[in-house]
Design a protein around this motif. Structure first.
Motif, PDB file in Angstrom:
ATOM      1  N   LEU A  47       0.838  -1.195   0.000  1.00 33.79           N
ATOM      2  CA  LEU A  47       0.000   0.000   0.000  1.00 33.79           C
ATOM      3  C   LEU A  47       0.875   1.249   0.000  1.00 33.79           C
ATOM      4  CD1 LEU A  47      -2.702  -0.917   2.684  1.00 33.79           C
ATOM      5  CD2 LEU A  47      -2.805  -1.269   0.203  1.00 33.79           C
ATOM      6  N   SER A  48       0.490   2.237  -0.761  1.00 40.14           N
ATOM      7  CA  SER A  48       1.275   3.477  -0.829  1.00 40.14           C
ATOM      8  C   SER A  48       1.466   4.106   0.543  1.00 40.14           C
ATOM      9  CB  SER A  48       0.589   4.487  -1.764  1.00 40.14           C
ATOM     10  OG  SER A  48       0.701   4.078  -3.090  1.00 40.14           O
ATOM     11  N   GLU A  49       0.400   4.073   1.360  1.00 36.09           N
ATOM     12  CA  GLU A  49       0.502   4.720   2.666  1.00 36.09           C
ATOM     13  C   GLU A  49       1.468   4.001   3.606  1.00 36.09           C
ATOM     14  OE1 GLU A  49      -3.727   2.802   2.643  1.00 36.09           O
ATOM     15  OE2 GLU A  49      -2.290   3.647   1.195  1.00 36.09           O
ATOM     16  N   ARG A  50       1.847   2.757   3.267  1.00 38.29           N
ATOM     17  CA  ARG A  50       2.833   2.046   4.085  1.00 38.29           C
ATOM     18  C   ARG A  50       4.252   2.205   3.538  1.00 38.29           C
ATOM     19  NH1 ARG A  50      -1.178  -2.883   5.283  1.00 38.29           N
ATOM     20  NH2 ARG A  50      -0.230  -3.893   3.457  1.00 38.29           N
ATOM     21  N   VAL A  51       4.381   2.829   2.377  1.00 41.67           N
ATOM     22  CA  VAL A  51       5.684   2.999   1.743  1.00 41.67           C
ATOM     23  C   VAL A  51       6.104   4.468   1.714  1.00 41.67           C
ATOM     24  CG1 VAL A  51       6.992   2.720  -0.413  1.00 41.67           C
ATOM     25  CG2 VAL A  51       5.390   0.930   0.322  1.00 41.67           C
ATOM     26  N   ILE A  52       5.205   5.337   1.297  1.00 43.35           N
ATOM     27  CA  ILE A  52       5.513   6.765   1.171  1.00 43.35           C
ATOM     28  C   ILE A  52       5.387   7.429   2.541  1.00 43.35           C
ATOM     29  CG2 ILE A  52       4.956   8.902  -0.032  1.00 43.35           C
ATOM     30  CD1 ILE A  52       5.830   6.592  -1.873  1.00 43.35           C
ATOM     31  N   PRO A  53       6.387   8.194   2.983  1.00 41.28           N
ATOM     32  CA  PRO A  53       6.286   8.872   4.284  1.00 41.28           C
ATOM     33  C   PRO A  53       4.993   9.684   4.399  1.00 41.28           C
ATOM     34  CG  PRO A  53       8.500   9.074   3.429  1.00 41.28           C
ATOM     35  CD  PRO A  53       7.689   8.439   2.343  1.00 41.28           C
ATOM     36  N   THR A  54       4.416   9.673   5.581  1.00 43.48           N
ATOM     37  CA  THR A  54       3.094  10.268   5.806  1.00 43.48           C
ATOM     38  C   THR A  54       3.009  11.707   5.343  1.00 43.48           C
ATOM     39  OG1 THR A  54       2.786   8.820   7.710  1.00 43.48           O
ATOM     40  CG2 THR A  54       1.364  10.754   7.577  1.00 43.48           C
ATOM     41  N   GLU A  55       4.060  12.493   5.600  1.00 42.22           N
ATOM     42  CA  GLU A  55       3.993  13.915   5.249  1.00 42.22           C
ATOM     43  C   GLU A  55       3.926  14.134   3.750  1.00 42.22           C
ATOM     44  OE1 GLU A  55       8.474  13.099   6.054  1.00 42.22           O
ATOM     45  OE2 GLU A  55       6.509  12.338   6.682  1.00 42.22           O
TER      46      GLU A  55
END
Length: 396
Positions: free
Chosen positions: A189-197
């Motif tokens: 999932l993108s949200e688990r790879v790309i930093p939250t900010e």
């Protein structure tokens, strides 16, 4: 009034912006490596390991202390880079992710229509949500983890439905590449790879176009609106044309002298002109370029600035090749002086050099050949090989 810039100076400007004027032996830590990639804008990936993969070779050309194992921690541990598409698959600073969201939105409708036509009955949108749910619940996976037992492999044109789902979800931003295993993508999932900010940030359309054009011009030094659009392949030429028109107060018109002496109208930032016109000479040493190096990615620009015609011949039938399957251009100072056909023989531990072609007017002086051999020795060490093997007749 347009400012004339000589061909030699234009080459130096472009090379400075492409990080090719920096000291090639300066120590390169993780922070400096990230900054280098950020300054380039992206680094193109390639699966072919004829000598070393393109993304590694691109970075090595700019800094001889770089080694292939330096890159993956920035991608897989620190998450400073993510993998996605510019004009081709690339490593991109994660800070740029909010702007790629506009690409995801634009691509979704186009991909859905074109892939449906390509895949026919095998294009099953129901599998998209099933695949997404599977990864949400079970974590990252490779395409082979979802492959059905009755699927017959047939390359990219015969993806199984789950592979199609994974690629669709990646191209449209729902999934990201968490890692590579033997160069195969690991999806999550993108949200688990790309930093939250970066994953949560949003920019409006005007800001997106302004960023894409502005950042492209910074890295090109001078450009037409078509070259601005092509750099990241995020905006259309029409959007870039409007951006140039709307920002003429920031832009200076420059006349770039091409190798044939003809001026080519382009634009540069007014605020950058003094620094551009003071661009340093690049190191005089000989360096090999990956076929996918950003200095030569735009083949037409390469011909206009360097007078160097280059086409990769991977897909050309062998009897029709002029040079070879995977041939590397050679840079000396601010000139592209020729190309070399070389390949890593990993079993023997040697860099096999089959042939060197120098450009018309470039002499095979003893000093130049010594510099070429020095670069071949550096490339061999970079690729983890023990020595260089010069085949008979390699000098032509």
């Amino acid at each position: 009034m347009a400012i004339p810039i000589s061909n030699a100076h234009a080459r130096r400007i472009f090379m400075e912006r492409q990080a090719l004027s920096r000291p090639p032996q300066r120590s390169l830590g993780a922070a400096e490596l990230y900054q280098l990639i950020h300054d380039l804008g992206f680094v193109q990936l390639d699966s072919i390991q004829w000598v070393e993969r393109a993304h590694h070779h691109i970075l090595f050309t700019r800094n001889q202390t770089y080694r292939p194992d330096h890159l993956s921690p920035l991608v897989e541990r620190d998450r400073l880079l993510f993998e996605h598409w510019t004009h081709d698959a690339s490593f991109i600073p994660s800070a740029f992710f909010p702007y790629w969201k506009h690409r995801f939105a634009r691509e979704e409708a186009r991909i859905r229509a074109s892939w449906q036509k390509w895949q026919g009955d095998r294009f099953d949108e129901k599998s998209f949500e099933e695949t997404l749910s599977h990864i949400t619940e079970r974590g990252p996976l490779l395409a082979r983890d979802l492959k059905s037992d009755d699927h017959k492999s047939g390359g990219w044109w015969n993806w199984h439905p789950s592979k199609t789902a994974l690629e669709f979800l990646w191209h449209t931003g729902r999934l990201a590449i968490s890692a590579r295993e033997n160069f195969q993508k690991v999806y999550d999932l993108s949200e688990r790879v790309i930093p939250t900010e970066h994953h949560g940030a949003e920019v409006d359309h005007v800001t997106f176009v302004d960023w894409a054009c502005r950042e492209a011009l910074k890295r090109l030094g001078f450009a037409t609106h078509g070259e601005l659009a092509a750099f990241f392949d995020l905006v259309t030429p029409e959007e870039a044309k409007h951006w140039v028109s709307d920002h003429r107060d920031e832009l200076a018109e420059v006349l770039i002298e091409t190798v044939d002496g003809k001026p080519r109208a382009s634009f540069s930032f007014v605020a950058d002109l003094d620094r551009l016109l003071d661009a340093p000479e690049p190191p005089a040493r000989v360096r090999t370029l990956s076929p996918f190096d950003p200095l030569i990615r735009d083949r037409n620009r390469t011909e206009r600035l360097f007078g160097f015609f280059y086409r990769i011949e991977i897909y050309v039938p062998e009897p029709k090749r002029q040079y070879g399957y995977y041939v590397f251009p050679m840079l000396e100072g601010d000139r592209i002086i020729g190309r070399v056909d070389m390949k890593a023989d990993r079993k023997a531990g040697v860099l096999d050099v089959r042939r060197l072609w120098l450009e018309t007017g470039v002499r095979a002086s003893s000093g130049r050949i010594e510099k070429v051999e020095g670069e071949l020795a550096r490339v061999a060490r970079f690729a983890g090989l023990d020595s260089v093997r010069l085949q008979d007749g390699w000098l032509g």
